[in-house]
Scaffold this motif. Structure first.
Motif, PDB file in Angstrom:
ATOM      1  N   MET A   1       0.883  -1.395   0.094  1.00 46.39           N
ATOM      2  CA  MET A   1       0.022  -0.017  -0.035  1.00 46.39           C
ATOM      3  C   MET A   1       0.919   1.302  -0.002  1.00 46.39           C
ATOM      4  O   MET A   1       0.635   2.272  -0.683  1.00 46.39           O
ATOM      5  N   ILE A   2       1.974   1.050   0.543  1.00 52.02           N
ATOM      6  CA  ILE A   2       2.953   2.180   0.723  1.00 52.02           C
ATOM      7  C   ILE A   2       4.400   1.616   1.044  1.00 52.02           C
ATOM      8  O   ILE A   2       4.334   0.630   1.994  1.00 52.02           O
ATOM      9  N   HIS A   3       5.233   2.255   0.362  1.00 49.34           N
ATOM     10  CA  HIS A   3       6.687   1.859   0.953  1.00 49.34           C
ATOM     11  C   HIS A   3       7.570   3.367   0.574  1.00 49.34           C
ATOM     12  O   HIS A   3       8.304   3.470  -0.591  1.00 49.34           O
ATOM     13  N   PRO A   4       7.340   4.032   1.399  1.00 46.45           N
ATOM     14  CA  PRO A   4       7.873   5.405   1.269  1.00 46.45           C
ATOM     15  C   PRO A   4       9.183   5.575   0.904  1.00 46.45           C
ATOM     16  O   PRO A   4       9.860   6.478   0.150  1.00 46.45           O
ATOM     17  N   GLN A   5      10.080   4.414   1.276  1.00 49.33           N
ATOM     18  CA  GLN A   5      11.433   4.538   1.004  1.00 49.33           C
ATOM     19  C   GLN A   5      11.533   3.907  -0.709  1.00 49.33           C
ATOM     20  O   GLN A   5      12.269   4.745  -1.431  1.00 49.33           O
ATOM     21  N   LEU A   6      10.952   3.072  -1.051  1.00 53.60           N
ATOM     22  CA  LEU A   6      11.064   2.338  -2.238  1.00 53.60           C
ATOM     23  C   LEU A   6      10.061   2.280  -3.332  1.00 53.60           C
ATOM     24  O   LEU A   6      10.017   2.012  -4.326  1.00 53.60           O
ATOM     25  N   ALA A   7       8.630   2.645  -2.684  1.00 49.40           N
ATOM     26  CA  ALA A   7       7.659   2.384  -3.506  1.00 49.40           C
ATOM     27  C   ALA A   7       6.566   3.273  -3.084  1.00 49.40           C
ATOM     28  O   ALA A   7       6.451   3.407  -2.171  1.00 49.40           O
ATOM     29  N   THR A   8       5.312   3.004  -3.805  1.00 49.80           N
ATOM     30  CA  THR A   8       4.024   3.728  -3.664  1.00 49.80           C
ATOM     31  C   THR A   8       2.970   3.145  -4.600  1.00 49.80           C
ATOM     32  O   THR A   8       3.365   2.604  -5.662  1.00 49.80           O
ATOM     33  N   MET A   9       1.762   3.327  -4.292  1.00 50.40           N
ATOM     34  CA  MET A   9       0.676   3.070  -5.471  1.00 50.40           C
ATOM     35  C   MET A   9       0.296   4.166  -6.211  1.00 50.40           C
ATOM     36  O   MET A   9      -0.063   5.267  -6.011  1.00 50.40           O
ATOM     37  N   LEU A  10       0.839   3.952  -7.614  1.00 50.95           N
ATOM     38  CA  LEU A  10       0.183   4.889  -8.694  1.00 50.95           C
ATOM     39  C   LEU A  10      -0.449   4.214  -9.690  1.00 50.95           C
ATOM     40  O   LEU A  10      -0.120   3.150 -10.043  1.00 50.95           O
ATOM     41  N   VAL A  11      -1.500   4.968 -10.128  1.00 53.40           N
ATOM     42  CA  VAL A  11      -2.751   4.308 -11.029  1.00 53.40           C
ATOM     43  C   VAL A  11      -2.897   5.183 -12.034  1.00 53.40           C
ATOM     44  O   VAL A  11      -3.312   6.321 -11.621  1.00 53.40           O
ATOM     45  N   TYR A  12      -2.779   5.150 -13.372  1.00 50.31           N
ATOM     46  CA  TYR A  12      -3.375   5.651 -14.417  1.00 50.31           C
ATOM     47  C   TYR A  12      -4.297   4.984 -15.097  1.00 50.31           C
ATOM     48  O   TYR A  12      -3.975   3.930 -15.657  1.00 50.31           O
TER      49      TYR A  12
ATOM     50  N   ASN B   1      -9.345   0.691  -2.297  1.00 48.33           N
ATOM     51  CA  ASN B   1      -9.626   0.930  -1.017  1.00 48.33           C
ATOM     52  C   ASN B   1      -9.922  -0.218  -0.144  1.00 48.33           C
ATOM     53  O   ASN B   1     -10.377  -0.308   1.033  1.00 48.33           O
ATOM     54  N   ALA B   2      -9.984  -1.327  -0.936  1.00 50.31           N
ATOM     55  CA  ALA B   2     -10.218  -2.588  -0.151  1.00 50.31           C
ATOM     56  C   ALA B   2      -9.060  -3.662  -0.282  1.00 50.31           C
ATOM     57  O   ALA B   2      -9.180  -4.777  -0.546  1.00 50.31           O
ATOM     58  N   ILE B   3      -8.037  -2.835  -0.044  1.00 50.43           N
ATOM     59  CA  ILE B   3      -6.814  -4.079  -0.274  1.00 50.43           C
ATOM     60  C   ILE B   3      -5.656  -3.523   0.735  1.00 50.43           C
ATOM     61  O   ILE B   3      -5.763  -2.313   1.172  1.00 50.43           O
ATOM     62  N   SER B   4      -4.889  -4.274   1.095  1.00 50.83           N
ATOM     63  CA  SER B   4      -4.003  -4.191   2.045  1.00 50.83           C
ATOM     64  C   SER B   4      -2.771  -5.185   1.918  1.00 50.83           C
ATOM     65  O   SER B   4      -2.844  -6.267   2.002  1.00 50.83           O
ATOM     66  N   ILE B   5      -1.509  -4.555   1.799  1.00 56.62           N
ATOM     67  CA  ILE B   5      -0.248  -5.507   1.976  1.00 56.62           C
ATOM     68  C   ILE B   5       0.207  -5.213   3.217  1.00 56.62           C
ATOM     69  O   ILE B   5       0.531  -6.283   3.933  1.00 56.62           O
ATOM     70  N   ASP B   6       0.455  -4.068   3.536  1.00 52.77           N
ATOM     71  CA  ASP B   6       1.121  -3.857   5.092  1.00 52.77           C
ATOM     72  C   ASP B   6       0.629  -2.813   5.978  1.00 52.77           C
ATOM     73  O   ASP B   6       1.114  -2.375   6.795  1.00 52.77           O
TER      74      ASP B   6
ATOM     75  N   LEU C   1      -6.190  -4.480 -11.209  1.00 50.09           N
ATOM     76  CA  LEU C   1      -4.770  -3.685 -10.870  1.00 50.09           C
ATOM     77  C   LEU C   1      -4.831  -4.012  -9.467  1.00 50.09           C
ATOM     78  O   LEU C   1      -3.677  -4.116  -9.105  1.00 50.09           O
ATOM     79  N   SER C   2      -5.791  -3.998  -8.796  1.00 44.22           N
ATOM     80  CA  SER C   2      -5.679  -4.223  -7.178  1.00 44.22           C
ATOM     81  C   SER C   2      -5.136  -5.657  -7.073  1.00 44.22           C
ATOM     82  O   SER C   2      -4.167  -5.874  -6.098  1.00 44.22           O
ATOM     83  N   GLU C   3      -5.487  -6.363  -7.686  1.00 43.68           N
ATOM     84  CA  GLU C   3      -5.111  -8.039  -7.522  1.00 43.68           C
ATOM     85  C   GLU C   3      -3.766  -8.114  -8.111  1.00 43.68           C
ATOM     86  O   GLU C   3      -2.988  -9.170  -7.475  1.00 43.68           O
ATOM     87  N   GLN C   4      -3.273  -7.335  -9.049  1.00 41.77           N
ATOM     88  CA  GLN C   4      -2.034  -7.519  -9.547  1.00 41.77           C
ATOM     89  C   GLN C   4      -1.006  -6.868  -8.464  1.00 41.77           C
ATOM     90  O   GLN C   4      -0.075  -7.264  -8.426  1.00 41.77           O
ATOM     91  N   ILE C   5      -1.400  -5.824  -7.955  1.00 41.05           N
ATOM     92  CA  ILE C   5      -0.955  -5.037  -6.968  1.00 41.05           C
ATOM     93  C   ILE C   5      -0.467  -6.159  -5.661  1.00 41.05           C
ATOM     94  O   ILE C   5       0.864  -6.357  -5.138  1.00 41.05           O
ATOM     95  N   VAL C   6      -1.683  -6.300  -5.160  1.00 40.55           N
ATOM     96  CA  VAL C   6      -1.525  -7.331  -4.032  1.00 40.55           C
ATOM     97  C   VAL C   6      -0.659  -8.751  -4.450  1.00 40.55           C
ATOM     98  O   VAL C   6       0.177  -9.117  -3.589  1.00 40.55           O
ATOM     99  N   SER C   7      -0.782  -9.453  -5.167  1.00 41.50           N
ATOM    100  CA  SER C   7      -0.381 -10.768  -5.700  1.00 41.50           C
ATOM    101  C   SER C   7       1.465 -10.342  -5.872  1.00 41.50           C
ATOM    102  O   SER C   7       2.264 -11.101  -5.656  1.00 41.50           O
ATOM    103  N   ASP C   8       1.804  -9.170  -6.290  1.00 40.25           N
ATOM    104  CA  ASP C   8       3.055  -8.792  -6.306  1.00 40.25           C
ATOM    105  C   ASP C   8       3.760  -8.007  -5.348  1.00 40.25           C
ATOM    106  O   ASP C   8       4.607  -7.308  -5.249  1.00 40.25           O
ATOM    107  N   GLY C   9       3.029  -8.214  -4.050  1.00 38.65           N
ATOM    108  CA  GLY C   9       3.302  -7.466  -2.916  1.00 38.65           C
ATOM    109  C   GLY C   9       4.643  -7.858  -2.421  1.00 38.65           C
ATOM    110  O   GLY C   9       5.067  -8.934  -2.618  1.00 38.65           O
ATOM    111  N   GLU C  10       5.423  -7.078  -1.880  1.00 38.87           N
ATOM    112  CA  GLU C  10       6.715  -7.547  -1.290  1.00 38.87           C
ATOM    113  C   GLU C  10       6.646  -8.762  -0.509  1.00 38.87           C
ATOM    114  O   GLU C  10       6.101  -8.684   0.740  1.00 38.87           O
ATOM    115  N   GLY C  11       7.465  -9.681  -1.089  1.00 37.21           N
ATOM    116  CA  GLY C  11       7.540 -11.126  -0.196  1.00 37.21           C
ATOM    117  C   GLY C  11       6.271 -11.832  -0.005  1.00 37.21           C
ATOM    118  O   GLY C  11       6.252 -12.837   0.527  1.00 37.21           O
TER     119      GLY C  11
END
Lengths: 397, 397
Positions: A181-192, A217-222, A261-271
């Motif tokens: 959902m956020i990785h202020p160091q290395l990542a962020t969610m951007l959608v176009y 708004n109905a997903i969470s990785i961390d 896109l939500s599913e793709q984001i969660v399934s590619d979540g860190e670790g």
């Protein structure tokens, strides 16, 4: 998980990407969406009170241009966050330079950044790459893939979803990046998200809000909320179709793109090893269902049990109990897959091997019934693995 | 970190432990505190709405006995939670059997359980161990250590803190178990504090609430709230000292014992490598400081950065931004050790090696200034390591 279907390029848009030298890896890190004519736009931004410069500038520009966007300029590798006035100036400078090259207004250039927080944005590198970026722009699927690739950070793969409208007369196509959902160091969610139907910004905004409620708004990785999160919907109108004439089909397509896109984001979540489809049933209302889903999906004990494919429903029950909802324990039922494992908050005999198998697969289903009402929510989340800790601990400044 | 000082045994109490066969490991798992005369008692329990049977029974018994406790019977290895009516019946049976052996009232027996959730309590094993448990009871430090040892689960070491009053005329001595705020599968925070001053339950309750606010309620290992958490304070009165006569000294001693046990719990947290002393300054009030401390201390990104000793203040800043407090970013300052790393939410040049060293030690200090008021809070938390994930994922039913 989707993302592998055919890609439709909405008419009226071009795409491009170059290597500006922001990423240490030398990978492409500057990307462009170019609208032939100013597109109608709606955007949603992070709710974090600490916001990155491009979020501030983009929000103000959309207001000033009354929801018109000629170009989207995205850099990856640097979040341009916690950079103060200098960060705002650097962001504006990039928009201004782009607008001069396009003979457009600066407020029609929409900026995005993702990457390391707190470092000055190397705006010189970006400015000197703008010309080749604009010259490379094209309408091919390769161009779109180039864009999708250049906005990534810790993501392991690009994320694209595409749905045709009226048998291909128009389309809704989205591109995302995000590995948490956020990785202020290395990542962020951007959608176009792009479409070639025609619609005023207010109409787009309403449609986008609805679609996001049941997707991003109905997903969470961390459980963290980004300083840079942005979802932007652009409508070129180049298909000649009015949104009002295809309202239902458009809304369905938009939701489908956002969910994919939500599913793709969660399934590619860190670790992430296991994606969990968490269903909250019998809630009083949606917001209460969301509160319970978030308590469960941010519990370290629940997430680590999922990592071990351990049907440890007690941890989920305990998370429901501290979620802040005035539940009656006697009404709580928990299911793993189709098996009831706990009824009325009391242990129930169940097939542990079958439950373990459900949790050991790439996707599993957990249902929690609250016994309070009729609202339900489908929430998408994931496990917490040692790999996640390694990715986020071993990155050392 | 304390816990190594001399131990004072408050007069009027005996201690005991036996192996009842609940733990698979064969380690001691049944423990007793026995008061010569019914002690005056006050207790605080978990705020989780899902509560274990001993919490329900213990709460009701304290009410019925008007805050009098003759014996505390604790089992480890089984939480007796989500066990329904059977669990309540099993818990009551143990209290009843103990009361018969002691010729006391059943409501004067205070029960506690910790361990696996959702499995029936093996009350037969416990009942048949009650006689040896009572016979073994003694007042030596070895007896107390036996008790402290028998209540552990994933803890790696017993936790005891002791402070003398009036040059040893009386004492406040506490014993705790806990290796996370909650681990409904394997652990829970249980705390027993004993004193030989004399005080009615209401007076004890007020003192306990105050002491807990700045100790057990200001720590976090993993952000979860137990179904079994219990803090029990017993006063035998055997020293002859009235609490009112030593009010200040008693309150200070009680706080010291609670803080020492809190520190021992956090430093023995599952997988913990670095303990973090998080100080929230310039909050409007204490509850707002607590909200910010909890947002920071439950952020996976912050906790994993700490694991890597990474001075990644951006992650902490982002957590403050989503904490729900209406902060002004321009007023936020973050310090690592004594170094300001971010002022007005903007990056500031700092000695990264020194910051890394501060975070790499067994204990480090982080300060966040909110610029909203004068309240401050000292909060104790820890990092999130791959070891934590392993402990909680590899335990499979």
């Amino acid at each position: 998980m989707t993302g592998s279907g055919p890609i439709f390029i909405p008419k009226g848009f071009k795409f491009s990407a170059v290597t500006a030298g922001i990423k240490v890896s030398g990978k492409p890190d500057l990307a462009l969406i170019l609208a032939d004519q100013p597109a109608s736009a709606a955007a949603l931004f992070t709710k974090n009170l600490i916001v990155a410069a491009p979020v501030e500038v983009g929000r103000a520009s959309l207001k000033q241009s009354r929801g018109r966007v000629r170009a989207v300029v995205v850099n990856s590798g640097n979040a341009n966050c916690a950079t103060g006035r200098q960060g705002i100036a650097a962001c504006k400078e990039i928009c201004r330079r782009t607008s001069v090259l396009l003979q457009a207004s600066a407020s029609e250039i929409f900026p995005s950044s993702t990457g390391i927080i707190g470092l000055p944005l190397p705006s010189g590198k970006i400015v000197s790459s703008l010309k080749p970026l604009l010259q490379n722009a094209g309408t091919s699927i390769e161009n779109l893939r180039g864009f999708a690739n250049a906005i990534l950070t810790t993501d392991t793969r690009p994320k694209i979803a595409s749905v045709p409208l009226r048998n291909g007369k128009a389309a809704v196509t989205g591109v995302a990046k995000g590995s948490g959902m956020i990785h202020p160091q290395l990542a962020t969610m951007l959608v176009y998200i792009l479409t070639d139907v025609a619609a005023p910004p207010a109409q787009l905004r309403a449609a986008l809000r609805n679609a996001c409620a049941d997707s991003f708004n109905a997903i969470s990785i961390d459980g963290d909320t980004s300083t840079n999160d942005t979802v932007l919907l652009l409508a070129s109108g180049a298909s000649g179709l009015q949104l009002g004439a295809v309202q239902r089909e458009f809304e369905r397509a938009l939701l489908e793109v956002c969910q994919s896109l939500s599913e793709q984001i969660v399934s590619d979540g860190e670790g992430v090893q296991h994606v969990v489809r968490l269903r909250i049933e019998q809630a009083k209302d949606r917001s209460e269902a969301l509160q319970v889903a978030r308590a469960i999906s941010t519990s370290l004990l629940v997430k680590t049990a999922w990592a071990g494919a351990d049907p440890n429903w007690g941890r989920m029950l305990a998370a429901v109990g501290r979620s802040g909802i005035p539940i009656s324990p006697a009404k709580i039922t928990v299911l793993i897959g189709d098996q009831k494992v706990c009824v009325g908050s009391v242990a129930r005999a169940f097939d542990e091997n079958a439950a373990h198998r459900e949790l050991a697969g790439p996707e599993s289903r957990i249902t929690v019934r609250l016994g309070r009402g009729k609202a339900l929510l489908n929430f998408l989340t994931a496990d917490l693995t040692t790999e996640y800790v390694k990715i986020n601990a071993d990155y050392s400044t």
